[in-house]
Design a protein around this motif. Structure first.
Motif, PDB file in Angstrom:
ATOM      1  N   ASN A 130       7.242   1.716   2.640  1.00 14.98           N
ATOM      2  CA  ASN A 130       6.096   0.821   2.460  1.00 14.98           C
ATOM      3  C   ASN A 130       6.156  -0.345   3.442  1.00 14.98           C
ATOM      4  O   ASN A 130       5.136  -0.764   3.991  1.00 14.98           O
ATOM      5  CB  ASN A 130       6.069   0.305   1.017  1.00 14.98           C
ATOM      6  CG  ASN A 130       4.907  -0.639   0.774  1.00 14.98           C
ATOM      7  OD1 ASN A 130       3.761  -0.303   1.036  1.00 14.98           O
ATOM      8  ND2 ASN A 130       5.214  -1.840   0.318  1.00 14.98           N
TER       9      ASN A 130
ATOM     10  N   GLY B 132       3.102  -0.918   5.975  1.00 16.58           N
ATOM     11  CA  GLY B 132       2.143  -2.029   5.895  1.00 16.58           C
ATOM     12  C   GLY B 132       2.603  -3.235   5.107  1.00 16.58           C
ATOM     13  O   GLY B 132       1.774  -3.983   4.602  1.00 16.58           O
TER      14      GLY B 132
ATOM     15  N   LEU C   6       0.429  -0.864  10.129  1.00 15.73           N
ATOM     16  CA  LEU C   6      -0.978  -1.137   9.825  1.00 15.73           C
ATOM     17  C   LEU C   6      -1.441  -2.432  10.473  1.00 15.73           C
ATOM     18  O   LEU C   6      -2.507  -2.499  11.073  1.00 15.73           O
ATOM     19  CB  LEU C   6      -1.202  -1.193   8.304  1.00 15.73           C
ATOM     20  CG  LEU C   6      -1.075   0.116   7.553  1.00 15.73           C
ATOM     21  CD1 LEU C   6      -1.287  -0.109   6.058  1.00 15.73           C
ATOM     22  CD2 LEU C   6      -2.071   1.145   8.072  1.00 15.73           C
TER      23      LEU C   6
ATOM     24  N   SER D 106      -0.190  -2.385   3.184  1.00 14.41           N
ATOM     25  CA  SER D 106      -0.005  -1.392   2.134  1.00 14.41           C
ATOM     26  C   SER D 106       0.785  -2.034   1.013  1.00 14.41           C
ATOM     27  O   SER D 106       1.511  -2.988   1.234  1.00 14.41           O
ATOM     28  CB  SER D 106       0.741  -0.165   2.661  1.00 14.41           C
ATOM     29  OG  SER D 106       2.047  -0.525   3.072  1.00 14.41           O
ATOM     30  N   ARG D 107       0.595  -1.527  -0.186  1.00 21.42           N
ATOM     31  CA  ARG D 107       1.407  -2.010  -1.298  1.00 21.42           C
ATOM     32  C   ARG D 107       1.913  -0.832  -2.105  1.00 21.42           C
ATOM     33  O   ARG D 107       1.326   0.253  -2.097  1.00 21.42           O
ATOM     34  CB  ARG D 107       0.676  -3.010  -2.174  1.00 21.42           C
ATOM     35  CG  ARG D 107      -0.624  -2.532  -2.752  1.00 21.42           C
ATOM     36  CD  ARG D 107      -1.113  -3.502  -3.801  1.00 21.42           C
ATOM     37  NE  ARG D 107      -0.656  -3.033  -5.110  1.00 21.42           N
ATOM     38  CZ  ARG D 107      -1.346  -3.243  -6.235  1.00 21.42           C
ATOM     39  NH1 ARG D 107      -2.461  -3.949  -6.209  1.00 21.42           N
ATOM     40  NH2 ARG D 107      -0.910  -2.773  -7.387  1.00 21.42           N
TER      41      ARG D 107
ATOM     42  N   LEU E  69       1.188   4.456  -3.668  1.00 15.32           N
ATOM     43  CA  LEU E  69       0.969   3.478  -2.611  1.00 15.32           C
ATOM     44  C   LEU E  69      -0.507   3.410  -2.272  1.00 15.32           C
ATOM     45  O   LEU E  69      -1.225   4.407  -2.420  1.00 15.32           O
ATOM     46  CB  LEU E  69       1.716   3.859  -1.325  1.00 15.32           C
ATOM     47  CG  LEU E  69       3.232   3.879  -1.386  1.00 15.32           C
ATOM     48  CD1 LEU E  69       3.727   5.314  -1.363  1.00 15.32           C
ATOM     49  CD2 LEU E  69       3.830   3.090  -0.239  1.00 15.32           C
ATOM     50  N   ALA E  70      -0.944   2.240  -1.794  1.00 20.19           N
ATOM     51  CA  ALA E  70      -2.316   2.091  -1.322  1.00 20.19           C
ATOM     52  C   ALA E  70      -2.291   1.339  -0.010  1.00 20.19           C
ATOM     53  O   ALA E  70      -1.654   0.299   0.099  1.00 20.19           O
ATOM     54  CB  ALA E  70      -3.153   1.339  -2.352  1.00 20.19           C
ATOM     55  N   ALA E  71      -2.973   1.909   0.997  1.00 19.45           N
ATOM     56  CA  ALA E  71      -3.123   1.232   2.284  1.00 19.45           C
ATOM     57  C   ALA E  71      -4.547   0.715   2.332  1.00 19.45           C
ATOM     58  O   ALA E  71      -5.484   1.462   2.062  1.00 19.45           O
ATOM     59  CB  ALA E  71      -2.880   2.206   3.428  1.00 19.45           C
ATOM     60  N   SER E  72      -4.720  -0.571   2.651  1.00 18.70           N
ATOM     61  CA  SER E  72      -6.048  -1.158   2.539  1.00 18.70           C
ATOM     62  C   SER E  72      -6.380  -2.058   3.729  1.00 18.70           C
ATOM     63  O   SER E  72      -5.500  -2.698   4.293  1.00 18.70           O
ATOM     64  CB  SER E  72      -6.111  -1.955   1.229  1.00 18.70           C
ATOM     65  OG  SER E  72      -7.386  -2.486   1.045  1.00 18.70           O
TER      66      SER E  72
ATOM     67  N   ILE F  99      -5.368   4.575  10.218  1.00 20.38           N
ATOM     68  CA  ILE F  99      -4.438   4.458   9.091  1.00 20.38           C
ATOM     69  C   ILE F  99      -3.723   5.793   8.847  1.00 20.38           C
ATOM     70  O   ILE F  99      -2.500   5.854   8.678  1.00 20.38           O
ATOM     71  CB  ILE F  99      -5.183   3.989   7.804  1.00 20.38           C
ATOM     72  CG1 ILE F  99      -5.735   2.577   8.010  1.00 20.38           C
ATOM     73  CG2 ILE F  99      -4.261   4.042   6.595  1.00 20.38           C
ATOM     74  CD1 ILE F  99      -6.627   2.063   6.890  1.00 20.38           C
TER      75      ILE F  99
ATOM     76  N   VAL G  33       0.419   6.998   8.821  1.00 16.88           N
ATOM     77  CA  VAL G  33       1.101   7.764   7.772  1.00 16.88           C
ATOM     78  C   VAL G  33       1.767   8.993   8.398  1.00 16.88           C
ATOM     79  O   VAL G  33       2.936   9.304   8.115  1.00 16.88           O
ATOM     80  CB  VAL G  33       0.090   8.175   6.671  1.00 16.88           C
ATOM     81  CG1 VAL G  33       0.728   9.112   5.659  1.00 16.88           C
ATOM     82  CG2 VAL G  33      -0.479   6.937   5.979  1.00 16.88           C
TER      83      VAL G  33
ATOM     84  N   THR H  86      -9.134   8.721  -0.704  1.00 13.09           N
ATOM     85  CA  THR H  86      -9.484   7.560   0.112  1.00 13.09           C
ATOM     86  C   THR H  86     -10.774   6.981  -0.442  1.00 13.09           C
ATOM     87  O   THR H  86     -11.776   7.692  -0.561  1.00 13.09           O
ATOM     88  CB  THR H  86      -9.668   7.944   1.584  1.00 13.09           C
ATOM     89  OG1 THR H  86      -8.424   8.460   2.064  1.00 13.09           O
ATOM     90  CG2 THR H  86     -10.063   6.726   2.419  1.00 13.09           C
TER      91      THR H  86
END
Lengths: 422, 424
Positions: free
Chosen positions: B277, B281, B288, B304-305, B313-316, B331, B335, B412
């Motif tokens: 992680n 991000g 990211l 990302s968190r 995980l979420a990339a935002s 993005i 990954v 997504t």
């Protein structure tokens, strides 16, 4: 009384005029911040040594804050990150600050901090690229109802003072920013005599001072004359007493603002005004007030309802804001409630209870190194200190509070309503 | 300095965890009551708000507020939190250290106040006070409607809903409006009585003595609490490749890409998952931030968190609506790069230093100490700070790649403006 928690704050001025504050404490984290007395309101000024004033695009202090991290050798923000330090920066109406925290390798990061804020490096390409990033930051704010309410209320309150403009400027104003303008602003404001550094953590204050001195000695600063900031005279009347806008929100929001009409104040006098206004607001509209209970029980406010007085030398304002089913009724009830509370006066017991609360909250905040470091800076730039703030809290009187009713004059109020989209 | 919790199970059933330290000028008390995240999430969520509204000793909002002000502005927080598939009622009270103020009895009074709120609610007939119930239910419903107001967070919660339609993790911590609308003052009181027999953990951080605090807590709180076992998080099926687009009247589009890792907080690979992680991000040197923000100028925020209990995980990133495809592809490429082992020495070492820094600062913040210990309790795996820091020192690129290869793409989600605004 808890004055002991302030006893270890160390202060020294290093040639050519950089103020250094250190609070040693046994935390793992060492926190350092460099502040510049330069914020979004400093849009018009006379460069030392020149006669003519210049007007710069709105948002330039914030733009400069972003761009300071660019160095000829790379990006300072990434460099902190690679060193394991956590860096950040912010721009307020009156201050720009650069900060980091580290748990090891502190001095390497500290030297990087001192260095990069004094090393401007701007190119047309990097300035152009930043516009895309800041545009997205401004769009994010556009979609944030709290920020939107706040900025819209300031636009309603102030006719001329630049506090009415969003800190980041607008898409149009930042389009006008060039490397040359950024260099001009840096040269004018980023002089050690207009800056201060503060470190909180397990460090030796003498070592901090020594490192700052060594850094500054190598940089050939000329002594700087006074920076002349040109502030427009703000009329007592508000710009627009009522504004309305629509955005994607679940419920209407109401903001009520009062513009400070008293004379400019500095130092302890300014703190007294700030503390007295905040305590008066809490006494009449805080969670323990009868008016708060009435409004809450009537379903007109919720636990996010907020009140605060913002004080600076050349501007001040009160902000009352919250989500509500009926902004018109809430507005009316608050204005009527304030008038009634004014007739009844504040009870001494209420003042004493709120004084206790404020002192407790100060002690609570003091545990945060971030809070201490940034407050030391902002109080210093307003010509005062955290210690003064405790003194003021301890000797505020009912007369101090009563005097502030003048500020909460409904004739000097502006309101903003945000309504949901249809 | 090592900051450790001393544990004790009190006769009243409360699990007490104290961390005695003279580092702070305040004492933080935080009480958690555990519930599985499920169909009663809304009822559980309503309880903390209703409880702090008034109790037998301090029956009105104003009585409670005045009491807290008397306690030197004690900061009182009431909410629910979601950790993995557990929902916890969280009631916190923070007071200045008595020794700093030169007073005595402040902590005992604070604990007594907390106990009044938790154990002695205001009742009417067979249920809660009806007026308070009605008001607080309405406010909770408004909070749920208000989730749209914070767009980046809203995008995140919608992502989790879309990723986990059949898993408890997809449920929001406030539950659903339908469930809350069906509650009554009586049915909620019945739920409260069940909750009152659940697992309760009380954390106290500050200049305190465990034995003295234990006595005060035993004296103040009523009994009936009991220890409970909870199932680990459920298994899920990633919905790789699914794209969900939601149109709202926003200026900025928010892209949130979901990922699932096999490793969780409970596994040996947890330190490597933190690296994953972090490199993706978690920092300003991360892929990211560098690629979406600094190189492509597409976003102000790009991060990302990690939710370590569930392994999600979420990339935002907040982007111009027109740039969706480009941002998504960038993005996705990051990954893929991680899974292909494209990780530089600078990325490894910068991330190592950053993660160790974060762990070390945990003990400078009373709330951070509590959160970190609670995470361990929920995962039945206490990871002392020193142990985790030690492990972070040893993670290799191969460890990170092993975790990365088992990361699976999920939904997504894109929050965007109306379509007609595009193409301008």
């Amino acid at each position: 009384m808890p004055v002991a928690i302030f006893k270890d704050i160390y202060h020294q001025t290093v040639e050519p005029g950089m103020d250094v504050f250190v609070l040693p404490r046994k935390y793992n984290k060492k926190y350092a911040v460099v502040g510049v007395k330069y914020g979004s309101v400093d849009n018009e000024f006379i460069v030392p040594g020149e006669d003519e004033g210049v007007v710069v695009p709105a948002g330039i202090a914030h733009f400069l804050e972003h761009k300071m991290f660019d160095e000829e050798w790379g990006n300072a923000f990434e460099r902190f990150s690679q060193l394991g330090a956590s860096a950040n920066a912010y721009t307020s109406y009156t201050v720009t600050a650069y900060l980091f925290s580290a748990t090891e390798g502190f001095w390497e990061s500290f030297e990087l901090l001192l260095d990069f804020v004094q090393q401007p490096y701007f190119t047309p390409e990097s300035v152009a690229k930043e516009k895309g990033i800041i545009q997205q930051e401004l769009m994010m704010i556009e979609d944030d109802p709290d920020r939107k309410l706040f900025s819209s209320l300031l636009q309603g309150l102030f006719q001329r003072h630049p506090v009415r403009i969003e800190i980041g400027g607008t898409v149009d104003s930042i389009a006008k920013i060039t490397p040359e303008l950024l260099y001009d602003c840096h040269r004018t404001f980023y002089h050690p005599a207009n800056m201060a550094v503060c470190v909180v953590g397990d460090v030796d204050p003498d070592e901090v001072t020594r490192r700052v001195r060594e850094d500054l000695q190598g940089r050939d600063y000329e002594p700087q004359g006074e920076i002349r900031r040109i502030m427009p005279t703000e009329p007592a009347e508000v710009h627009r007493a009522r504004m309305e806008t629509k955005m994607l929100v679940s419920r209407p929001r109401l903001g009520i603002g009062f513009k400070e009409a008293g004379p400019p104040l500095k130092g302890k006098d300014l703190l007294r005004r700030e503390a007295a206004t905040n305590l008066l607001l809490q006494a009449v509209l805080g969670r323990s007030s009868p008016l708060y209970s009435e409004l809450y029980e009537a379903g007109l406010i919720d636990d996010q309802f907020g009140l605060r007085y913002y004080a600076s030398e050349h501007f001040g304002f009160t902000m009352i804001e919250g989500e509500t089913e009926d902004p018109d009724i809430l507005y009316q009830r608050i204005i009527e409630g304030l008038a009634k509370a004014r007739d009844e006066g504040v009870a001494l017991a209420d003042l004493e209870r709120l004084r206790k609360k404020s002192i407790g909250r100060l002690i609570n905040a003091f545990d945060s190194s971030d809070y201490v470091a940034n407050s030391l800076l902002s109080y210093h730039f307003e010509g005062t200190s955290l210690r003064d703030y405790l003194d003021v809290l301890q000797d505020l009187t009912l007369a101090d509070l009563e005097e502030r009713w003048r500020h909460l004059d409904p004739k000097a109020a502006a309101s903003t309503i945000i309504r949901p989209m249809d | 300095m090592q900051m450790e919790f001393q544990e004790g199970l009190l006769p009243n059933g409360i699990h007490l965890h104290t961390c005695a330290t003279d580092r702070f000028n305040t004492v933080l008390c935080k009480l958690y009551i555990h519930q599985p995240l499920g169909p009663k999430a809304g009822a559980t969520a309503l309880l903390p708000f209703l409880l702090r509204r008034g109790c037998r000793t301090y029956p009105t909002l104003r009585d409670v507020a005045r009491r807290l002000e008397e306690l030197y502005g004690a900061v009182f927080s009431a909410d629910v939190v979601k950790i993995g598939e557990r929902q916890l009622i969280e009631l916190g009270l923070s007071v200045p250290d008595e020794k700093v103020l030169g007073v005595s009895g402040l902590l005992d009074e604070a604990l007594q106040t907390l106990a009044e709120v938790v154990c002695r609610p205001l009742l009417e007939g067979e249920g809660f006070n009806r007026e308070y119930f009605r008001q607080e239910r309405e406010l909770l419903l408004r909070k749920i409607d208000g989730l749209i107001n914070d767009k980046p967070r809203y995008a995140m919660l919608r992502l989790f809903q879309e990723m986990c339609p059949d898993e408890p993790f997809g449920i929001h911590k406030y539950g659903s409006k339908e469930e809350i609308e069906g509650l009554t003052a009586v049915s909620l009181f019945e739920h409260y009585q069940e909750v009152r027999q659940g697992q309760c953990d009380l954390f106290i951080v500050g200049n305190v003595n465990h034995a003295q605090v234990a006595e005060a807590v035993q004296g103040a709180f009523e009994d009936g609490w009991r220890s409970q076992e909870f199932p680990p998080v459920s298994e899920g099926t990633p919905r790789g490749g699914v794209e969900v687009r939601e149109e709202q009247d926003v200026n900025q589009g928010i892209l949130a890409m979901g990922l699932r890792s096999r490793a969780t907080y409970r596994d040996e690979d947890y330190p490597a998952l933190l690296f994953y992680n972090g490199i993706l991000g978690g920092f300003p040197h991360s892929k990211l931030f560098i690629n979406v923000r600094e190189r492509a100028s597409l976003a102000y925020f790009a991060f990302s968190r990690l939710e370590p209990t569930k392994g999600v995980l979420a990339a935002s990133a907040g982007i111009d609506v027109k740039e969706y495809e480009r941002a998504r592809d960038i993005i996705k490429a990051q990954v893929d790069a991680l899974a292909a082992g494209d990780i530089s020495d600078e990325e490894m070492e910068g991330t190592r230093r950053g993660l160790i820094h974060r762990q070390r600062t945990v003990s400078d913040d009373p709330g951070g100490l509590v959160d970190s210990h609670l995470l361990g309790l929920i995962n039945n795996r206490i990871r002392p700070q020193t142990e985790l820091i030690d492990q972070l020192g040893q993670v290799t690129r191969e460890d990170v790649v092993r975790v990365a290869r088992e990361v699976q793409p999920d939904v997504t989600f894109f929050l965007c403006g109306p379509r007609e605004r595009e193409g301008n």
